[in-house]
Design an enzyme around this catalytic site. Structure first.
Site, PDB file in Angstrom:
ATOM      1  N   HIS A 126       0.364  -1.493  -0.022  1.00  0.00           N
ATOM      2  CA  HIS A 126      -0.077   0.593  -0.053  1.00  0.00           C
ATOM      3  C   HIS A 126       1.212   1.751  -0.188  1.00  0.00           C
ATOM      4  O   HIS A 126       1.621   1.057   0.613  1.00  0.00           O
ATOM      5  CB  HIS A 126      -0.636   0.734   0.979  1.00  0.00           C
ATOM      6  CG  HIS A 126      -1.777   1.064   1.970  1.00  0.00           C
ATOM      7  ND1 HIS A 126      -1.850   2.408   1.704  1.00  0.00           N
ATOM      8  CD2 HIS A 126      -3.171   0.759   1.040  1.00  0.00           C
ATOM      9  CE1 HIS A 126      -2.515   2.913   1.652  1.00  0.00           C
ATOM     10  NE2 HIS A 126      -3.262   2.350   1.168  1.00  0.00           N
ATOM     11  N   ASP A 203       3.784  -3.806   7.559  1.00  0.00           N
ATOM     12  CA  ASP A 203       2.119  -2.910   7.299  1.00  0.00           C
ATOM     13  C   ASP A 203       0.617  -4.226   7.924  1.00  0.00           C
ATOM     14  O   ASP A 203       0.728  -5.215   7.538  1.00  0.00           O
ATOM     15  CB  ASP A 203       1.797  -2.583   6.278  1.00  0.00           C
ATOM     16  CG  ASP A 203       0.226  -2.140   5.551  1.00  0.00           C
ATOM     17  OD1 ASP A 203      -0.624  -2.383   7.499  1.00  0.00           O
ATOM     18  OD2 ASP A 203       0.759  -1.657   5.229  1.00  0.00           O
ATOM     19  N   GLN A 206      -4.271  -4.835   7.272  1.00  0.00           N
ATOM     20  CA  GLN A 206      -5.493  -6.311   6.887  1.00  0.00           C
ATOM     21  C   GLN A 206      -5.190  -7.198   6.909  1.00  0.00           C
ATOM     22  O   GLN A 206      -5.921  -8.481   6.862  1.00  0.00           O
ATOM     23  CB  GLN A 206      -5.549  -6.111   5.077  1.00  0.00           C
ATOM     24  CG  GLN A 206      -5.368  -5.057   4.015  1.00  0.00           C
ATOM     25  CD  GLN A 206      -6.703  -4.827   4.228  1.00  0.00           C
ATOM     26  OE1 GLN A 206      -7.801  -5.136   4.237  1.00  0.00           O
ATOM     27  NE2 GLN A 206      -6.536  -2.821   4.141  1.00  0.00           N
ATOM     28  N   LYS A 229     -10.192  -0.242  10.641  1.00  0.00           N
ATOM     29  CA  LYS A 229     -10.614  -1.546   9.380  1.00  0.00           C
ATOM     30  C   LYS A 229     -11.019  -2.761  10.327  1.00  0.00           C
ATOM     31  O   LYS A 229     -11.106  -3.939   9.468  1.00  0.00           O
ATOM     32  CB  LYS A 229      -9.083  -1.894   8.443  1.00  0.00           C
ATOM     33  CG  LYS A 229      -9.144  -0.360   7.781  1.00  0.00           C
ATOM     34  CD  LYS A 229      -7.726  -0.821   6.952  1.00  0.00           C
ATOM     35  CE  LYS A 229      -7.367   0.079   6.139  1.00  0.00           C
ATOM     36  NZ  LYS A 229      -7.634   0.476   5.197  1.00  0.00           N
ATOM     37  N   CYS A 369      -4.815   2.293  -3.601  1.00  0.00           N
ATOM     38  CA  CYS A 369      -4.063   3.134  -3.278  1.00  0.00           C
ATOM     39  C   CYS A 369      -2.439   2.002  -3.551  1.00  0.00           C
ATOM     40  O   CYS A 369      -1.554   1.728  -2.422  1.00  0.00           O
ATOM     41  CB  CYS A 369      -3.771   3.116  -1.449  1.00  0.00           C
ATOM     42  SG  CYS A 369      -5.026   4.131  -1.354  1.00  0.00           S
TER      43      CYS A 369
HETATM   44  C1  LIG Z   1      -2.144  -2.045   3.550  1.00  0.00           C
HETATM   45  C2  LIG Z   1      -3.033  -1.640   3.667  1.00  0.00           C
HETATM   46  N1  LIG Z   1      -1.748  -0.830   4.565  1.00  0.00           N
HETATM   47  C3  LIG Z   1      -1.546   0.624   4.917  1.00  0.00           C
HETATM   48  C4  LIG Z   1      -3.383   1.275   4.652  1.00  0.00           C
HETATM   49  C5  LIG Z   1      -3.568   2.418   5.578  1.00  0.00           C
HETATM   50  O1  LIG Z   1      -4.046   2.253   6.161  1.00  0.00           O
HETATM   51  P1  LIG Z   1      -4.591   4.094   6.272  1.00  0.00           P
HETATM   52  O2  LIG Z   1      -5.532   4.611   5.813  1.00  0.00           O
HETATM   53  O3  LIG Z   1      -5.767   3.611   7.527  1.00  0.00           O
HETATM   54  O4  LIG Z   1      -3.509   4.445   7.630  1.00  0.00           O
HETATM   55  C6  LIG Z   1      -3.826   0.096   4.579  1.00  0.00           C
HETATM   56  C7  LIG Z   1      -5.714   0.567   3.806  1.00  0.00           C
HETATM   57  O5  LIG Z   1      -6.036   1.572   3.033  1.00  0.00           O
HETATM   58  C8  LIG Z   1      -4.476  -0.640   4.087  1.00  0.00           C
HETATM   59  O6  LIG Z   1      -4.699  -1.781   3.002  1.00  0.00           O
END
Ligand SMILES: Cc1ncc(COP(=O)(O)O)c(C=O)c1O
Ligand SMILES: Cc1ncc(COP(=O)(O)O)c(C=O)c1O
Lengths: 412, 140, 412, 140
Positions: A126, A203, A206, A229, A369
Site C-alpha cells: 500500500h 503493515d 489487513q 478497518k 493505493c
Molecule cells: C495494506 C494497507 N496498509 C495501509 C493502509 C493504510 O491505512 P490507513 O489509511 O488507515 O492509514 C491500508 C488501508 O488503506 C492498507 O490496506
C-alpha cells in the site's frame, strides 16, 4: 450449506445498525471492508457513553472525570496491545497505519538512515508502506528497493535474499496485501531481516482485522494497524514497537504530554509510549477501538478467519462462473486474506462499481493505493470485494447477479 | 436514471472505439492529467493552425467508459474551433455530450477529466493559468 | 442578576447530557473547559448517525455510502473553514493544534529554516507552540528566542520589535493564553512579522472556541486549533494556511490519498489540502466537528464571548473575597479569555483539585503544559477554572464555596 | 474518605514543616525525578556510611502536600537503614505512612514519587536498574 458455520452471521448482522439500511431501494451488501469496516452497536455505544458520562482530558487531570477517562483510555491501550500480543508500554496509539509508518520514518529514520543505505519494501505494498520510505530515501540519499512478485502474487523470496545481502537498514512488508490478499510469512521475513541487521516494519492493516496476530511471535520491530478497518472508529490506530527501540528513538511530534520538562533551550521526554503521543490524543476513539477489540475477541479471531476462508472459497468458485471474471492473486483461500480483486472483461472498475451500487452492492474500484502493484499487474484499475464477519454466502450470490447484470449492459 | 441508461450504446461505442485516439507526430500543445481519486488518466495533443485554430487534436488515456468517452467526444467537438472557444466550454457542455446522465460526485470528476486536460493545455499555451474548480473539491 | 443575559444557560445546559451526571453525589460543575469541553447532543448524534447510516471510506469511492461520507466530510471542512474565515481549500483537517504545529515544523520548517536563523515565540505559549520550534531550531542550528511578558501578563511588544530586527524566519504566538487568558493582538503581531519577512503561526486553541475569529483579517500564514476544545469530538482539529504557502510546501505524511501518482523512485502530490491528509482521515470526528461549529454558530460567537466576559467579571469579583485567592494574568475581563488561573495561599493545586472534586467541581491543576510561563510566574503549579457556554454564575458560587472549604481544611 | 480525612493534621504538618528537607554537603547518591503528569519534583541525597547504611538523607522538592509529606516521611523511615532495605520498600509502606488515604490513580503517583526517587538512586548506586512499575502506567 451443509457444513456447520464458524459464525452465526445473522446474529452478528443484527449488531450492525448500518446493515438495516437500503441503497437504491435494495438491501445494502457491503463488500468494501478492506477500505473500512462497519461498526457494531457496542462500539457506537462506547463513544456515546464516553461523551455522555465521562468526557475529559486525560493524564494531567485530578478530578473524577479525568481519572475515569484516563482509566478507560489506558484500559483500551491494554486491550489493543493484548489483542496483538504486545506489552501495553510498547503500544503507541495514533491515527492509523499511515501515521504509524510516518512516525517510524521521522522518529527512527531521520537518525538511522544514511547516504548509501538500502531500504527494502515490496511491490505489493500500500502507498502508506512505500511513500514514507521513498521520501526518507530521497532525502537521505539512500536507495529504496522493491522485492518483486512471483506470477501467483506471492513474494519472490529469492530476490528478497539477494537484497538482504546489501545489508539493508530497513525491511518494510505487509502482512496481508490489500489487493492480492496474499498473506506473507512475516515471521520468516523478519527472522531473515534481523540476521541481515535490518529493522523490520510490518503493515498489519489487513491482517489484524481478519486473523489472529501475535507480534511477539512474528518478531518484528514495528507492527502498524488501523482501528477503522477492524470495526473500530475512524481516527485511531496503533503502532506496536519493541520497547527498547521505542526508548532509543527520538520523539515524533513535540508538544504537551510527550515531555517531562520544558526549558527555553531544550526539553526532556516522557516515558514510552507517551513520548510518542503529543498533544490531546483521540481519547473517545481509542476507547471505541477497545470496544471493537472486545467484540472481535468475543467472536474469536480464529473463527473470523475461518469464516472468511470459507467465504473466499465460495466466492472464488461462484464468481468464476461469471463470463469475463478475472481474479488476481493467490487462489488458495487458506493463503489469502478476505479480499478478492478482479476485473470483468473490459468493463472499467468505476463503471462496474456504479452499476453494482444500483443493486445496493458496495465494492471498491481503482488503484487501491497500490499503484506499483497495479503496474505490475498491468492494469490501470481493479475492482475489489472484501469481507468481514457480517458478510454471508448470500452477499456473494448478490454480487454474482450484479456482475452478470454489468456484463449484460456492457455486452461482455 | 438507471445504469443501463447511463451506459447507453453511444457511450459504450466511444469507450470501445474512441474517436481521435492516438498521438500526433507534430503538436503545439501537450497536456496530461490524472484523477488522483481514481487513477483515470488522459493526455491530449493539439496542433494549432492559422488563426489560432485547433487544427488537429488527439488523445490517449486509461480509465472508465465515462472519462474516455467524454474525452473522445470533446476532441471531436474541439476540432476546428478557435483556441479561445476552449475558454467557453463548461461542464454542462460535457454532460450534454454524454446524454446528461445522473452522476454521483465522484463520477462527475471522471466525466470532466478530459475538459480539465483540454483547458489546462490551451490556457497554458495562451499564457494563462487554468484554476480548475473541480480539482480540490471532490464535491462539485 | 438584573442585566439581560447574552445566553440562556439553562436551555443550553439541557443540550449537554454529561451535565446531568453527579460527581461524589454533587452536581457536576465542569470548569475544565480550557483542557477540553463537553459535547452537545447534536455532536454525539452526528457521530451516531454517521456510523449507523453512511460510514465509509472517502474520496476514492464510487458507491453510495462513499459518496455520502465524502460529501459530509467535505461539507464539514467547508463549515469549519467558514467558521474561521478561511477558504475550504486552505483548511487541513488533522488531529489538533499539536499536530498542526508539528506539520508546519516538518513540512515548512525542514525546507525553510537554516543554521543561524532566528525563530521567535513567546513566554506564554503552550508546549505545543514551543517544543516543535525548539526541536526544529536545535536540529537546524537556529536560535529560538522568546518574547517576554510585562508584569500584567501581556506581551512585551518592545522586546518583540527588538527581536524582529533579527529578521526571524518564524513568529509563533498564541491568540489567547491558556493560563493567563491574555488575548494577544495577533493581527498587529502578524503585520509586524510580515514586514520583517517572518512566516507567522497563530495558536488558536483557546480563541476559536471562545470568540469570533477571522484568519483573513488576522493576516497570519498559519492558524491552528483543536476541535475537542470547541464542543467537537476528540481526535480532530484544523490548520488554516495561506493556499499558496501550502502549495509551495513539501507534504507531511506520505501515504494514500496525498499522492497523485506513485512510481518506484518518486511520487507526485495531490492538490492542497489533500496533500496534507495522508491515509484514512478521521471522517466521523470531522463530521462531528462540523456539527459543533453549527451549534456554536447558531448561538453566535459574539454571544459566547459576551457570556464569558460576564462570567469572568463575576468570578474575579466573587473569588477575590476568598482568603488567600491569588489570580494570574490580566484582570480586565475584556482583555482576557474565559480562563482564570490562580493559587490559594500555599495550598498546592493538586490538593485543591482533590478537595474541589469532592464537591463535584472539576478544575485543572498543574503546569498547564506551559512550564516556561510557570517559571516566569515563579510557581510550580497553578489551579485553573475555565468556562464555556454551559457555565453559570451559580457555578462560580459553588467554586467559591469549594475554595473556602479548602481554605478551612488547610487552615489558610 | 473525605478530603478532610486525607489532609489530616499530620500530613499538613509534614507539608509545611518537612523533616529532612535540604541538601547535603557531601553525598554518595543524588537522585531526582519529576512527575511529568503534574510537575511535582523530588530530589534526594544520601550519604552512605559503613556497612552500606543510609547515614544521612535529605530531600528537596516542589509539589503537593501528598508528594512532599510522603517524601519527607520516607526519608525519616530510611535513615539508619541498610541500602538493601530500600529494595524491600513497597507502595503499601508509603500508603501506611500517609495514613492509608483513599487516593485516585493520579494522586497515587504523587504519593509514590518520593519512593521512586529513593529507589532509582539506591538501585543505581548498587549497580542495578530500577524499572518503575508506575512510570508508564498512570493507572496503577
Ligand atoms: C495494506 C494497507 N496498509 C495501509 C493502509 C493504510 O491505512 P490507513 O489509511 O488507515 O492509514 C491500508 C488501508 O488503506 C492498507 O490496506
Ligand atoms: C493554547 C493552547 N495551545 C495548544 C494546545 C494543544 O492542543 P491539543 O492538545 O488539542 O493539540 C492547547 C490545549 O491543550 C492550548 O491550550
Amino acid at each position: 450449506m451443509l457444513k456447520t458455520e464458524p459464525l452465526d452471521v445473522q446474529r452478528i448482522r443484527a449488531d450492525f445498525p448500518i446493515l438495516r439500511r437500503e441503497v437504491h431501494g435494495k438491501r445494502l451488501v457491503y463488500l468494501d471492508n478492506a477500505a473500512t469496516t462497519q461498526k457494531p452497536q457496542v462500539v457506537i455505544d462506547a463513544l456515546v457513553d464516553y461523551y455522555s458520562r465521562y468526557n475529559s482530558n486525560i493524564h494531567r487531570s485530578v478530578h473524577t472525570l479525568g481519572e475515569e477517562a484516563t482509566a478507560a483510555y489506558e484500559a483500551a491501550r491494554g486491550k489493543v496491545a493484548k489483542f496483538v500480543g504486545a506489552p501495553a508500554k510498547g503500544l503507541v496509539l495514533l491515527r492509523g497505519t499511515t501515521e504509524a509508518t510516518n512516525l517510524i520514518r521521522f522518529a527512527w529514520g531521520e537518525e538511522n538512515v544514511r547516504k548509501g543505505d538500502t531500504l527494502v519494501t515490496t511491490l505489493m505494498e500500500h502507498h502508506s508502506n512505500i511513500v514514507p520510505w521513498q521520501l526518507l530515501a530521497n532525502k537521505k540519499g539512500a536507495a529504496l528497493k522493491f522485492v518483486g512478485l512471483n506470477k501467483d502474487g506471492t513474494l519472490d523470496m529469492g530476490q528478497y535474499e539477494e537484497l538482504l545481502k546489501e545489508s539493508p537498514k530497513l525491511v518494510a512488508v505487509t502482512h496481508c496485501s490489500n489487493v492480492l490478499g496474499t498473506i506473507n510469512d512475516v515471521a520468516q521475513i523478519c527472522t531473515k531481516a534481523r540476521r541481515a541487521g535490518a529493522t523490520t516494519v510490518v503493515d498489519g492493516a489487513q491482517s489484524v482485522p481478519h486473523m489472529p496476530v501475535n507480534v511477539e511471535s512474528i518478531g518484528c520491530d514495528f507492527y502498524a494497524f488501523s482501528g477503522h478497518k477492524m470495526l473500530g472508529p475512524t481516527g485511531i490506530g496503533a503502532l506496536a514497537g519493541k520497547k527498547e527501540l521505542l526508548e532509543s528513538m527520538e520523539p515524533f511530534h513535540g508538544g504537551g504530554e510527550m515531555i517531562k520538562e520544558v526549558f527555553l533551550d531544550h526539553s526532556t521526554w516522557n516515558d514510552v509510549p507517551y513520548k510518542f503521543e503529543a498533544g490531546t490524543v483521540n481519547i473517545a476513539d481509542a476507547i471505541g477501538l477497545g470496544a471493537a477489540v472486545d467484540y472481535l475477541s468475543a467472536i474469536g479471531m480464529d473463527k473470523v478467519r475461518e469464516h472468511e476462508v470459507r467465504l473466499i472459497e465460495y466466492a472464488l468458485e461462484t464468481l468464476a462462473k461469471v463470463k469475463g471474471f478475472h481474479p488476481y492473486g493467490p487462489t488458495d483461500p487458506r493463503k489469502k486474506g478476505g479480499v478478492i480483486s478482479f476485473n470483468l472483461a473490459d468493463v472499467h472498475p468505476h463503471d462496474l462499481a456504479t452499476i453494482l451500487d444500483e443493486e445496493g452492492i458496495a465494492i471498491r474500484s481503482g488503484h487501491h493505493c497500490a499503484q506499483p502493484l497495479m503496474r505490475w499487474l498491468d492494469v490501470a484499475a481493479a475492482s475489489r470485494a472484501s469481507f468481514h464477519v457480517y458478510n454471508s454466502y448470500d452477499d456473494v450470490d448478490v454480487l454474482k447477479a450484479g456482475l452478470e447484470k454489468a456484463g449484460a449492459i456492457f455486452k461482455v | 436514471m438507471s445504469s443501463a441508461d447511463i451506459y447507453r450504446e453511444l457511450i459504450l461505442d466511444y469507450y470501445r472505439n474512441p474517436r481521435n485516439f492516438g498521438k500526433l507526430e507534430k503538436f503545439d500543445i501537450d497536456s496530461r492529467d490524472t484523477n488522483p481519486l481514481c487513477g483515470d488518466e488522459i493526455e491530449m495533443q493539439i496542433r494549432v493552425g492559422d488563426g489560432k485554430k485547433i487544427e488537429e487534436i488527439k488523445f490517449t488515456g486509461k480509465g472508465c467508459a465515462i472519462s474516455q468517452a467524454s474525452a473522445s467526444m470533446l476532441t471531436e467537438l474541439a476540432k476546428g474551433k478557435q483556441l479561445d472557444w476552449v475558454k467557453e466550454v463548461a461542464k454542462e457542455d460535457v454532460f450534454k455530450l454524454l446524454g446528461d446522465p445522473e452522476l454521483g460526485p465522484s463520477r462527475v470528476k471522471c466525466a470532466l477529466l478530459g475538459m480539465k486536460v483540454l483547458k489546462t493545455g490551451v490556457y497554458g499555451y495562451l499564457g494563462a493559468h487554468y484554476d480548475d474548480p473541480e480539482a480540490s473539491d471532490p464535491m462539485t
